[in-house]
Motif scaffolding. Structure first.
Motif, PDB file in Angstrom:
ATOM      1  N   GLU A 161       0.836  -1.212   0.000  1.00  0.00           N
ATOM      2  CA  GLU A 161       0.000   0.000   0.000  1.00  0.00           C
ATOM      3  C   GLU A 161       0.867   1.257   0.000  1.00  0.00           C
ATOM      4  OE1 GLU A 161      -3.355   0.551   2.566  1.00  0.00           O
ATOM      5  OE2 GLU A 161      -3.665  -1.618   2.765  1.00  0.00           O
ATOM      6  N   LEU A 162       1.922   1.235   0.803  1.00  0.00           N
ATOM      7  CA  LEU A 162       2.800   2.409   0.865  1.00  0.00           C
ATOM      8  C   LEU A 162       3.588   2.576  -0.431  1.00  0.00           C
ATOM      9  CD1 LEU A 162       4.104   2.129   4.534  1.00  0.00           C
ATOM     10  CD2 LEU A 162       2.518   3.834   3.615  1.00  0.00           C
ATOM     11  N   ILE A 163       4.020   1.465  -1.016  1.00  0.00           N
ATOM     12  CA  ILE A 163       4.763   1.557  -2.271  1.00  0.00           C
ATOM     13  C   ILE A 163       3.896   2.170  -3.363  1.00  0.00           C
ATOM     14  CG2 ILE A 163       5.716   0.122  -4.134  1.00  0.00           C
ATOM     15  CD1 ILE A 163       6.940  -1.658  -1.961  1.00  0.00           C
ATOM     16  N   ALA A 164       2.601   1.862  -3.339  1.00  0.00           N
ATOM     17  CA  ALA A 164       1.683   2.455  -4.312  1.00  0.00           C
ATOM     18  C   ALA A 164       1.243   3.861  -3.901  1.00  0.00           C
ATOM     19  CB  ALA A 164       0.460   1.559  -4.478  1.00  0.00           C
ATOM     20  N   GLY A 165       1.073   4.081  -2.606  1.00  0.00           N
ATOM     21  CA  GLY A 165       0.478   5.329  -2.153  1.00  0.00           C
ATOM     22  C   GLY A 165       1.411   6.508  -2.054  1.00  0.00           C
TER      23      GLY A 165
END
Length: 387
Positions: A215-219
Motif C-alpha cells: 500500500e505504501l509503495i503504491a500510495g
C-alpha cells in the motif's frame, strides 16, 4: 556598466587545475573532510587572508579578505565533501580511495573558490570584505545548518552569499540563473513496519507487513496528487524497500520503505512530509503493525534573492558568457538554500557539457576548463560590490 578590472590571472589556472586533481584523488565523504580541510587551509592560508577560520561547523574553512573600509560583507561558498560512490573514471587523477569519489564536482568548485581567494589576495577589496567559505557535509544537507549555527559564523555573517554548481546536460561554459525558486527542498523518510514472524507454512500464526508495505509503495508516489499538489511542484520517489529476511521458511515480520520527498518550497515540503507521516500511520494502524519513522538528508529549498540574482546576471553580461535559459526550478536539491534565511543569496549553474557524464555517475569528472570562468564570474560579483 563599465568593465571592472579583474585580478584573476589566467596564468594561475594550471595551479588550480593541479589543486583540483589532487582533491579529486583524495575524496572524503560528508563529516569526514579533515584532510581536505587541511589541504584547503594550507592553500588559502598561504594567501595571507586577514582572518582564517577552521573547524567551522565541523570541518568548514573560511578566509576573510577585509578592506578595512565600510562596505558589504560578501560570501562565496563551495563544498568540501565527496560521495560514497566508486570512481571508475579513466584519468590519471582518479580517486585513490575505494568506494569514494568527487563525482559531483565539489573538487572543481573548491578550485574556483581557491582561485577567487587568490584574486582577492592579489588585490584586496576597496570596501567591505570578501569571504570565501568551504562548507562541509553538503551531500547530507547537514553542513549549512552546522556552519550557520557555529558561533564563529557570527563574525563573518554576510550581507550577500553566492554559489555555483556545475551542471552536465547544459552546454559547456553556459550559465543559468533565475530569481525566486531555483532548487527543490527535499528530505528522506524511512518507514519501518513491525509485525510478527511465523513459519512460512503457517503465515496466519504471525503478522506480515507485506500488504501494508505494498500500500505504501503504491500510495507514496501518488501522494502529491492526492493532496492537491501540482506535478511540477512536488514528487515522492521510492528509493528502497525490504520485506523480511531472504529465507523461504519464514513469513516476514518486518518491512522497510524509504522515499525521498521533494517540493518547490519549504512550506509545501512541510505539508508533504506531514501527509506522508500521516499515511504511514494510517496504514500501519489499519494492519495492526508497529510503526517507526525517521528522517535524514533534509535540504531547504533554494530561493534566489532578486537583487543578488541581478548582480550575477551583470557578471554574465560583463564576461560575455553564453546564457542557458532556466524556465523552472531544478528538482535536485542543494544545501546552499539555508543561507537564504540569513542573507540575500543566489545560486547559479555552470554548464559542464551536453554529453558530459551526469552528476553522481561513477565516471563523472569536473571539466577543468570551467575553473577560470568560474573564478572570473565570482570576481566580477565581488568587484561590483566591494570594488
Amino acid at each position: 556598466m563599465s568593465p571592472t578590472a579583474l585580478a584573476f590571472d589566467e596564468a594561475i589556472t594550471p595551479e588550480l587545475v593541479s589543486l583540483r586533481r589532487q582533491l579529486h584523488q583524495a575524496p572524503e565523504v560528508s563529516g569526514e573532510e579533515a584532510e581536505t580541510a587541511a589541504r584547503i587551509s594550507a592553500y588559502v592560508g598561504s594567501l595571507k587572508p586577514d582572518t582564517l577560520l577552521t573547524a567551522l561547523g565541523g570541518h568548514g574553512v573560511a578566509a576573510v579578505f577585509d578592506s578595512g573600509a565600510p562596505g558589504p560583507s560578501v560570501l562565496f561558498r563551495c563544498e568540501l565533501d565527496g560521495l560514497p560512490i566508486h570512481d571508475i573514471g579513466d584519468v590519471d587523477w582518479r580517486s585513490c580511495t575505494a568506494g569514494k569519489g568527487h563525482l559531483c564536482g565539489h573538487d572543481g568548485h573548491m578550485a574556483i573558490i581557491a582561485g577567487l581567494a587568490g584574486a582577492m589576495a592579489a588585490r584586496r577589496p576597496v570596501r567591505g570584505r570578501v569571504i570565501v567559505l568551504f562548507q562541509p557535509a553538503e551531500e547530507t544537507g547537514a553542513g549549512a545548518a552546522a556552519v550557520i549555527a557555529d558561533p564563529a559564523f557570527k563574525t563573518i555573517e554576510p550581507d550577500y552569499a553566492f554559489a555555483l554548481h556545475n551542471l552536465p546536460g547544459v552546454p559547456l561554459g553556459a550559465v543559468g540563473i533565475r530569481a525566486g525558486a531555483f532548487n527543490f527542498a527535499s528530505e528522506g523518510l524511512s518507514i519501518r513496519l513491525e509485525g510478527k514472524t511465523a513459519h512460512a507454512s503457517q503465515p496466519e500464526a504471525g503478522l506480515s507487513p507485506a500488504a501494508a508495505m505494498c500500500e505504501l509503495i503504491a500510495g507514496l508516489p501518488a501522494l502529491p496528487a492526492r493532496i492537491g499538489m501540482a506535478p511540477e511542484d512536488a514528487l515522492v520517489t521510492l528509493v528502497h524497500a525490504r520485506l523480511g529476511e531472504a529465507a523461504f521458511g519464514i513469513a516476514p515480520g518486518e518491512a522497510d520503505v524509504w522515499a525521498t520527498l521533494r517540493s518547490v518550497n519549504n512550506d509545501l515540503q512541510e505539508r508533504l512530509m506531514a501527509s506522508a507521516r500521516a499515511l504511514a500511520a494510517e496504514v500501519a494502524a489499519r494492519h495492526g503493525l508497529e510503526l517507526a519513522l525517521a528522517t535524514r538528508d533534509g535540504f531547504h529549498a533554494c530561493h534566489n534573492d532578486a537583487e543578488a540574482t541581478a548582480l550575477v546576471e551583470r557578471a554574465f553580461t560583463a564576461e560575455r558568457v553564453a546564457v542557458h535559459r532556466v524556465d523552472a526550478p531544478f528538482r535536485w536539491s542543494e544545501d546552499f538554500g539555508l543561507f537564504g534565511s540569513v542573507t540575500k543569496s543566489a545560486l547559479f549553474v555552470l554548464g559542464a557539457g551536453v554529453d558530459h557524464p551526469r552528476l553522481h555517475n561513477p565516471d563523472y569528472d569536473f571539466p577543468d576548463v570551467l575553473i577560470g570562468q568560474g573564478v572570473r564570474l565570482f570576481e566580477r560579483v565581488a568587484r561590483d560590490l566591494c570594488g
